[in-house]
Enzyme design. Structure first.
Site, mmCIF file in Angstrom:
data_model
loop_
_atom_site.group_PDB
_atom_site.id
_atom_site.type_symbol
_atom_site.label_atom_id
_atom_site.label_comp_id
_atom_site.label_asym_id
_atom_site.label_seq_id
_atom_site.Cartn_x
_atom_site.Cartn_y
_atom_site.Cartn_z
ATOM 1 N N ASP A 14 64.973 65.618 29.682
ATOM 2 C CA ASP A 14 64.731 64.242 30.256
ATOM 3 C C ASP A 14 65.630 63.711 31.522
ATOM 4 O OD1 ASP A 14 63.210 64.391 27.795
ATOM 5 O OD2 ASP A 14 64.608 62.931 26.791
ATOM 6 N N LYS A 77 57.164 63.625 25.996
ATOM 7 C CA LYS A 77 57.510 63.335 24.519
ATOM 8 C C LYS A 77 57.716 61.920 24.697
ATOM 9 C CE LYS A 77 62.291 64.416 24.649
ATOM 10 N NZ LYS A 77 62.883 63.137 24.415
ATOM 11 N N CYS A 113 68.990 61.887 23.161
ATOM 12 C CA CYS A 113 68.121 63.041 22.895
ATOM 13 C C CYS A 113 68.471 64.191 23.041
ATOM 14 C CB CYS A 113 67.200 62.962 24.383
ATOM 15 S SG CYS A 113 66.190 61.332 24.050
#
Length: 184
Positions: A14, A77, A113
């Protein structure tokens, strides 16, 4: 346990345009992620990049995308842990079935994350190696707490130079000179 390039895979989590601007020490985090991606490409270590809701948060930042050069997988995602995403989970497990149980992890945010992914990796039988200089959070204290928790969870916390030199194993090779150039 040392990393081995033929047992490793790289996961960049990310590092996206609309997220990275708020990250403490963002330039160093991006630089370390780029270093990992370039080394992985050079040493034939499979690369996976996750993007959290890219429609809203934008794609992976340009320096990483350029280093990546479409040499691997970029998967979307909405889950915080990459292992909660069916497509990402299948990709990581497929590589493990091919003899790559070591997952080198960089990305953001360290306390969300990255942390959840590394804990899930360990719980699912992978060996998670979180690269401290390649992770970040908006608040340095959050990243520090994440590292502490990662260590307690069984993940190894390393830095990008450790990864590169463990993947290399020895000096005096053409690869060594190319990897050395990434560090300077």
């Amino acid at each position: 346990m040392l990393l081995a390039r033929d047992k490793s895979q790289l996961l960049i989590v990310d590092v996206q345009q609309k997220l990275v601007g708020a990250i403490s020490g963002k330039d160093k985090v991006v630089e370390a992620c780029v270093r990992l991606v370039r080394a992985a490409r050079l040493l034939d270590v499979p690369i996976t990049i996750s993007e959290q809701y890219p429609q809203g948060l934008g794609p992976t930042v340009d320096p990483i995308r350029e280093a990546f050069a479409n040499n691997g997988f970029v998967l979307d995602k909405v889950e915080f842990s990459c292992l909660k995403s069916e497509a990402l989970r299948e990709r990581l497990h497929e590589l493990r079935r091919k003899g790559r149980p070591q997952v080198v992890v960089g990305g953001i945010e360290a306390h969300v994350c990255v942390l959840q992914t590394a804990i899930d990796l360990e719980a699912q039988g992978f060996e998670a190696f979180v690269v401290a200089d390649a992770i970040g959070s908006r608040d340095k204290a959050s990243a520090k707490r994440a590292v502490s928790r990662l260590l307690k969870s069984g993940a190894d916390v390393v830095d990008s130079e450790m990864v590169l030199f463990e993947w290399l194993e020895r000096a005096g090779t053409p690869e060594f000179k190319e990897i050395q150039a990434l560090i300077k």
